[in-house]
Write a protein that holds these residues in place. Sequence first.
Motif, PDB file in Angstrom:
ATOM      1  N   MET A   1       0.717  -1.193  -0.187  1.00  0.00           N
ATOM      2  CA  MET A   1      -0.072  -0.100   0.066  1.00  0.00           C
ATOM      3  C   MET A   1       0.990   1.421  -0.091  1.00  0.00           C
ATOM      4  SD  MET A   1      -3.079   1.072   2.686  1.00  0.00           S
ATOM      5  CE  MET A   1      -1.913   1.548   4.311  1.00  0.00           C
ATOM      6  N   THR A   2       0.618   2.082  -0.724  1.00  0.00           N
ATOM      7  CA  THR A   2       1.426   3.596  -1.008  1.00  0.00           C
ATOM      8  C   THR A   2       0.849   4.477  -0.216  1.00  0.00           C
ATOM      9  OG1 THR A   2       1.823   2.846  -3.273  1.00  0.00           O
ATOM     10  CG2 THR A   2       2.316   5.131  -2.553  1.00  0.00           C
ATOM     11  N   THR A   3       1.385   5.156   0.769  1.00  0.00           N
ATOM     12  CA  THR A   3       0.970   6.332   1.681  1.00  0.00           C
ATOM     13  C   THR A   3       1.733   7.478   1.426  1.00  0.00           C
ATOM     14  OG1 THR A   3       0.547   4.541   3.371  1.00  0.00           O
ATOM     15  CG2 THR A   3       0.557   6.828   3.941  1.00  0.00           C
ATOM     16  N   ARG A   4       1.155   8.595   0.961  1.00  0.00           N
ATOM     17  CA  ARG A   4       1.659   9.854   0.893  1.00  0.00           C
ATOM     18  C   ARG A   4       1.003  10.739   1.762  1.00  0.00           C
ATOM     19  NH1 ARG A   4       0.214   7.327  -3.794  1.00  0.00           N
ATOM     20  NH2 ARG A   4      -1.465   8.229  -3.881  1.00  0.00           N
ATOM     21  N   VAL A   5       1.901  11.581   2.244  1.00  0.00           N
ATOM     22  CA  VAL A   5       1.356  12.406   3.403  1.00  0.00           C
ATOM     23  C   VAL A   5       1.787  13.951   2.887  1.00  0.00           C
ATOM     24  CG1 VAL A   5       1.388  13.158   5.880  1.00  0.00           C
ATOM     25  CG2 VAL A   5       1.529  10.791   5.179  1.00  0.00           C
ATOM     26  N   GLY A   6       0.839  14.812   3.182  1.00  0.00           N
ATOM     27  CA  GLY A   6       1.216  16.294   3.060  1.00  0.00           C
ATOM     28  C   GLY A   6       0.599  16.719   4.245  1.00  0.00           C
ATOM     29  N   LEU A   7       1.486  17.822   4.698  1.00  0.00           N
ATOM     30  CA  LEU A   7       1.059  18.563   5.999  1.00  0.00           C
ATOM     31  C   LEU A   7       1.333  20.279   5.862  1.00  0.00           C
ATOM     32  CD1 LEU A   7       3.281  18.480   8.955  1.00  0.00           C
ATOM     33  CD2 LEU A   7       3.944  16.965   7.029  1.00  0.00           C
ATOM     34  N   TRP A   8       0.265  20.677   6.301  1.00  0.00           N
ATOM     35  CA  TRP A   8       0.297  22.277   6.624  1.00  0.00           C
ATOM     36  C   TRP A   8       0.944  22.316   8.211  1.00  0.00           C
ATOM     37  CZ3 TRP A   8      -1.012  25.953   9.809  1.00  0.00           C
ATOM     38  CH2 TRP A   8      -1.069  27.168   9.477  1.00  0.00           C
ATOM     39  N   ILE A   9       1.999  23.026   8.220  1.00  0.00           N
ATOM     40  CA  ILE A   9       2.406  23.239   9.968  1.00  0.00           C
ATOM     41  C   ILE A   9       2.794  24.767  10.077  1.00  0.00           C
ATOM     42  CG2 ILE A   9       4.508  22.344   9.161  1.00  0.00           C
ATOM     43  CD1 ILE A   9       4.612  21.085  12.141  1.00  0.00           C
ATOM     44  N   ASP A  10       2.252  25.232  11.302  1.00  0.00           N
ATOM     45  CA  ASP A  10       3.010  26.256  11.881  1.00  0.00           C
ATOM     46  C   ASP A  10       3.462  26.109  13.147  1.00  0.00           C
ATOM     47  OD1 ASP A  10       0.593  26.761  13.191  1.00  0.00           O
ATOM     48  OD2 ASP A  10       0.021  28.605  12.192  1.00  0.00           O
ATOM     49  N   HIS A  11       3.670  27.116  14.298  1.00  0.00           N
ATOM     50  CA  HIS A  11       4.016  26.719  15.262  1.00  0.00           C
ATOM     51  C   HIS A  11       2.769  26.126  16.532  1.00  0.00           C
ATOM     52  CE1 HIS A  11       8.089  28.734  15.313  1.00  0.00           C
ATOM     53  NE2 HIS A  11       8.312  27.465  15.156  1.00  0.00           N
ATOM     54  N   ARG A  12       1.457  26.588  16.059  1.00  0.00           N
ATOM     55  CA  ARG A  12       0.310  26.355  16.784  1.00  0.00           C
ATOM     56  C   ARG A  12      -0.788  25.067  16.217  1.00  0.00           C
ATOM     57  NH1 ARG A  12      -2.664  31.935  16.521  1.00  0.00           N
ATOM     58  NH2 ARG A  12      -1.580  31.993  14.352  1.00  0.00           N
ATOM     59  N   LYS A  13      -0.433  24.745  14.701  1.00  0.00           N
ATOM     60  CA  LYS A  13      -1.169  23.567  14.551  1.00  0.00           C
ATOM     61  C   LYS A  13      -0.439  23.027  13.333  1.00  0.00           C
ATOM     62  CE  LYS A  13      -4.673  25.488  11.312  1.00  0.00           C
ATOM     63  NZ  LYS A  13      -6.050  25.505  11.441  1.00  0.00           N
ATOM     64  N   ALA A  14      -0.852  21.567  13.137  1.00  0.00           N
ATOM     65  CA  ALA A  14      -0.460  20.908  12.130  1.00  0.00           C
ATOM     66  C   ALA A  14      -1.749  20.331  11.750  1.00  0.00           C
ATOM     67  CB  ALA A  14       0.519  19.905  12.368  1.00  0.00           C
ATOM     68  N   ASP A  68       5.132  14.297  18.041  1.00  0.00           N
ATOM     69  CA  ASP A  68       3.615  14.006  17.968  1.00  0.00           C
ATOM     70  C   ASP A  68       3.662  13.869  16.604  1.00  0.00           C
ATOM     71  OD1 ASP A  68       1.381  13.096  18.747  1.00  0.00           O
ATOM     72  OD2 ASP A  68       0.373  15.103  19.302  1.00  0.00           O
ATOM     73  N   VAL A  69       3.915  15.394  15.614  1.00  0.00           N
ATOM     74  CA  VAL A  69       3.602  15.242  14.322  1.00  0.00           C
ATOM     75  C   VAL A  69       4.512  13.949  13.761  1.00  0.00           C
ATOM     76  CG1 VAL A  69       4.061  16.318  12.207  1.00  0.00           C
ATOM     77  CG2 VAL A  69       3.008  17.574  14.287  1.00  0.00           C
ATOM     78  N   VAL A  70       5.491  13.844  13.841  1.00  0.00           N
ATOM     79  CA  VAL A  70       6.443  12.831  13.368  1.00  0.00           C
ATOM     80  C   VAL A  70       5.988  11.606  13.382  1.00  0.00           C
ATOM     81  CG1 VAL A  70       8.723  11.591  13.413  1.00  0.00           C
ATOM     82  CG2 VAL A  70       8.688  14.017  13.557  1.00  0.00           C
ATOM     83  N   ALA A  76       4.710   6.888   6.362  1.00  0.00           N
ATOM     84  CA  ALA A  76       4.484   7.524   5.023  1.00  0.00           C
ATOM     85  C   ALA A  76       5.677   7.299   4.029  1.00  0.00           C
ATOM     86  CB  ALA A  76       4.441   9.116   5.016  1.00  0.00           C
ATOM     87  N   GLU A  77       5.390   7.160   2.709  1.00  0.00           N
ATOM     88  CA  GLU A  77       6.520   6.750   1.822  1.00  0.00           C
ATOM     89  C   GLU A  77       7.073   8.196   1.139  1.00  0.00           C
ATOM     90  OE1 GLU A  77       5.221   3.948  -1.099  1.00  0.00           O
ATOM     91  OE2 GLU A  77       4.320   2.755   0.488  1.00  0.00           O
ATOM     92  N   SER A  78       6.078   9.069   1.099  1.00  0.00           N
ATOM     93  CA  SER A  78       6.432  10.429   0.578  1.00  0.00           C
ATOM     94  C   SER A  78       5.763  11.571   1.443  1.00  0.00           C
ATOM     95  CB  SER A  78       5.809  10.618  -0.665  1.00  0.00           C
ATOM     96  OG  SER A  78       6.577   9.661  -1.576  1.00  0.00           O
ATOM     97  N   ILE A  79       6.576  12.405   1.760  1.00  0.00           N
ATOM     98  CA  ILE A  79       6.241  13.634   2.571  1.00  0.00           C
ATOM     99  C   ILE A  79       6.334  14.886   2.108  1.00  0.00           C
ATOM    100  CG2 ILE A  79       6.279  14.490   4.899  1.00  0.00           C
ATOM    101  CD1 ILE A  79       7.522  11.994   5.950  1.00  0.00           C
ATOM    102  N   LEU A  80       5.122  15.657   1.880  1.00  0.00           N
ATOM    103  CA  LEU A  80       5.132  16.951   1.286  1.00  0.00           C
ATOM    104  C   LEU A  80       4.732  17.911   2.598  1.00  0.00           C
ATOM    105  CD1 LEU A  80       5.501  19.339  -0.665  1.00  0.00           C
ATOM    106  CD2 LEU A  80       2.730  18.894  -1.020  1.00  0.00           C
ATOM    107  N   GLY A 102      15.056  11.161   3.927  1.00  0.00           N
ATOM    108  CA  GLY A 102      14.791  10.599   2.422  1.00  0.00           C
ATOM    109  C   GLY A 102      13.385  10.664   2.069  1.00  0.00           C
ATOM    110  N   ARG A 103      12.349  10.683   2.700  1.00  0.00           N
ATOM    111  CA  ARG A 103      10.986  10.566   2.634  1.00  0.00           C
ATOM    112  C   ARG A 103      10.477  12.082   2.209  1.00  0.00           C
ATOM    113  NH1 ARG A 103       8.995   6.233   6.720  1.00  0.00           N
ATOM    114  NH2 ARG A 103      10.599   4.876   6.642  1.00  0.00           N
ATOM    115  N   VAL A 104      11.151  12.901   2.306  1.00  0.00           N
ATOM    116  CA  VAL A 104      10.424  14.508   2.232  1.00  0.00           C
ATOM    117  C   VAL A 104      10.815  14.634   0.674  1.00  0.00           C
ATOM    118  CG1 VAL A 104      10.982  16.944   2.707  1.00  0.00           C
ATOM    119  CG2 VAL A 104      11.097  15.170   4.699  1.00  0.00           C
TER     120      VAL A 104
END
Length: 128
Positions: A1-14, A68-70, A76-80, A102-104
Amino acid sequence: MTTRVGLWIDHRKAVIVIVSDEGEETKHIESGMEKHTRFSGGSRSEQGGGENQQDRQFTGHLNSYYDDVVAHLRDAESILIFGPGEAKGELEKRLASKGLSGRVVGVETVDKMTDRQIAARVRQHFQK
Protein backbone atom coordinates in the motif's frame (compact mmCIF):
# COMPACT_ATOMS: atom_id res chain seq x y z
CA MET A 1 0.00 0.00 0.00
CA THR A 2 1.34 3.41 -0.98
CA THR A 3 0.98 6.12 1.65
CA ARG A 4 1.68 9.75 0.80
CA VAL A 5 1.37 12.51 3.37
CA GLY A 6 1.13 16.25 3.00
CA LEU A 7 1.03 18.59 5.92
CA TRP A 8 0.54 22.26 6.56
CA ILE A 9 2.32 23.29 9.74
CA ASP A 10 3.01 26.31 11.90
CA HIS A 11 3.94 26.60 15.58
CA ARG A 12 0.30 26.32 16.68
CA LYS A 13 -1.14 23.47 14.62
CA ALA A 14 -0.50 20.86 11.98
CA VAL A 15 -3.02 19.65 9.42
CA ILE A 16 -1.97 16.25 8.11
CA VAL A 17 -3.54 14.82 4.95
CA ILE A 18 -2.85 11.12 4.44
CA VAL A 19 -3.47 9.81 0.93
CA SER A 20 -3.34 6.04 0.48
CA ASP A 21 -4.75 3.40 -1.82
CA GLU A 22 -7.68 3.16 0.59
CA GLY A 23 -8.61 6.85 0.40
CA GLU A 24 -7.86 10.12 2.14
CA GLU A 25 -7.79 11.07 5.81
CA THR A 26 -7.20 14.43 7.52
CA LYS A 27 -5.83 14.75 11.05
CA HIS A 28 -5.25 17.82 13.23
CA ILE A 29 -2.59 18.23 15.87
CA GLU A 30 -2.66 21.28 18.14
CA SER A 31 0.58 22.36 19.78
CA GLY A 32 -1.09 24.16 22.65
CA MET A 33 1.12 27.17 21.91
CA GLU A 34 -0.26 30.64 21.57
CA LYS A 35 1.24 33.12 19.16
CA HIS A 36 3.22 34.89 21.89
CA THR A 37 3.78 32.33 24.60
CA ARG A 38 4.38 33.47 28.14
CA PHE A 39 5.57 30.82 30.57
CA SER A 40 5.11 31.55 34.25
CA GLY A 41 7.39 30.61 37.09
CA GLY A 42 11.04 31.07 37.87
CA SER A 43 12.84 34.23 38.79
CA ARG A 44 15.34 35.96 36.56
CA SER A 45 18.26 34.66 38.61
CA GLU A 46 17.25 31.01 38.16
CA GLN A 47 18.89 29.01 35.40
CA GLY A 48 20.49 31.88 33.53
CA GLY A 49 17.64 34.36 33.59
CA GLY A 50 13.99 34.46 32.66
CA GLU A 51 14.43 34.79 28.93
CA ASN A 52 16.71 31.74 28.65
CA GLN A 53 14.29 29.69 30.71
CA GLN A 54 11.40 30.77 28.49
CA ASP A 55 13.40 29.84 25.39
CA ARG A 56 14.13 26.38 26.83
CA GLN A 57 10.47 25.84 27.72
CA PHE A 58 9.36 27.02 24.26
CA THR A 59 11.90 24.75 22.54
CA GLY A 60 10.95 21.79 24.73
CA HIS A 61 7.28 22.33 24.01
CA LEU A 62 7.92 22.57 20.26
CA ASN A 63 10.06 19.42 20.28
CA SER A 64 7.24 17.50 21.95
CA TYR A 65 4.78 18.87 19.36
CA TYR A 66 7.10 17.93 16.46
CA ASP A 67 7.54 14.41 17.88
CA ASP A 68 3.76 14.05 17.94
CA VAL A 69 3.61 15.13 14.28
CA VAL A 70 6.49 12.80 13.31
CA ALA A 71 4.62 9.87 14.90
CA HIS A 72 1.85 10.41 12.31
CA LEU A 73 4.38 10.44 9.45
CA ARG A 74 6.30 7.24 10.21
CA ASP A 75 4.41 5.06 7.70
CA ALA A 76 4.56 7.61 4.88
CA GLU A 77 6.59 6.82 1.78
CA SER A 78 6.48 10.44 0.58
CA ILE A 79 6.07 13.57 2.70
CA LEU A 80 5.23 17.07 1.46
CA ILE A 81 5.67 19.83 4.06
CA PHE A 82 4.28 23.33 3.64
CA GLY A 83 3.35 26.28 5.80
CA PRO A 84 3.90 29.98 6.44
CA GLY A 85 6.81 30.20 8.88
CA GLU A 86 9.80 28.49 10.42
CA ALA A 87 7.97 25.39 11.64
CA LYS A 88 8.24 23.57 8.31
CA GLY A 89 12.05 23.84 8.30
CA GLU A 90 12.24 22.88 11.96
CA LEU A 91 10.08 19.82 11.29
CA GLU A 92 12.25 18.88 8.31
CA LYS A 93 15.32 18.92 10.59
CA ARG A 94 13.42 16.84 13.15
CA LEU A 95 12.56 14.28 10.45
CA ALA A 96 16.24 14.15 9.45
CA SER A 97 17.23 13.46 13.06
CA LYS A 98 14.77 10.53 13.06
CA GLY A 99 16.20 9.12 9.80
CA LEU A 100 13.17 10.11 7.71
CA SER A 101 14.65 12.92 5.58
CA GLY A 102 14.80 10.71 2.48
CA ARG A 103 11.01 10.60 2.41
CA VAL A 104 10.57 14.40 2.21
CA VAL A 105 9.66 15.24 -1.41
CA GLY A 106 9.19 18.97 -0.95
CA VAL A 107 9.12 21.89 1.46
CA GLU A 108 7.10 24.91 0.33
CA THR A 109 6.21 28.29 1.78
CA VAL A 110 2.50 29.03 1.68
CA ASP A 111 0.18 31.29 3.65
CA LYS A 112 -2.80 30.31 5.78
CA MET A 113 -5.04 27.73 4.12
CA THR A 114 -8.34 26.04 4.88
CA ASP A 115 -8.46 22.28 5.39
CA ARG A 116 -10.02 21.87 1.94
CA GLN A 117 -7.26 23.94 0.32
CA ILE A 118 -4.63 21.87 2.13
CA ALA A 119 -6.19 18.57 1.01
CA ALA A 120 -6.50 19.85 -2.58
CA ARG A 121 -2.84 20.92 -2.64
CA VAL A 122 -1.71 17.52 -1.34
CA ARG A 123 -3.85 15.66 -3.92
CA GLN A 124 -2.56 17.93 -6.69
CA HIS A 125 1.08 17.44 -5.69
CA PHE A 126 0.88 13.64 -5.57
CA GLN A 127 -1.15 13.32 -8.81
CA LYS A 128 1.77 14.73 -10.82
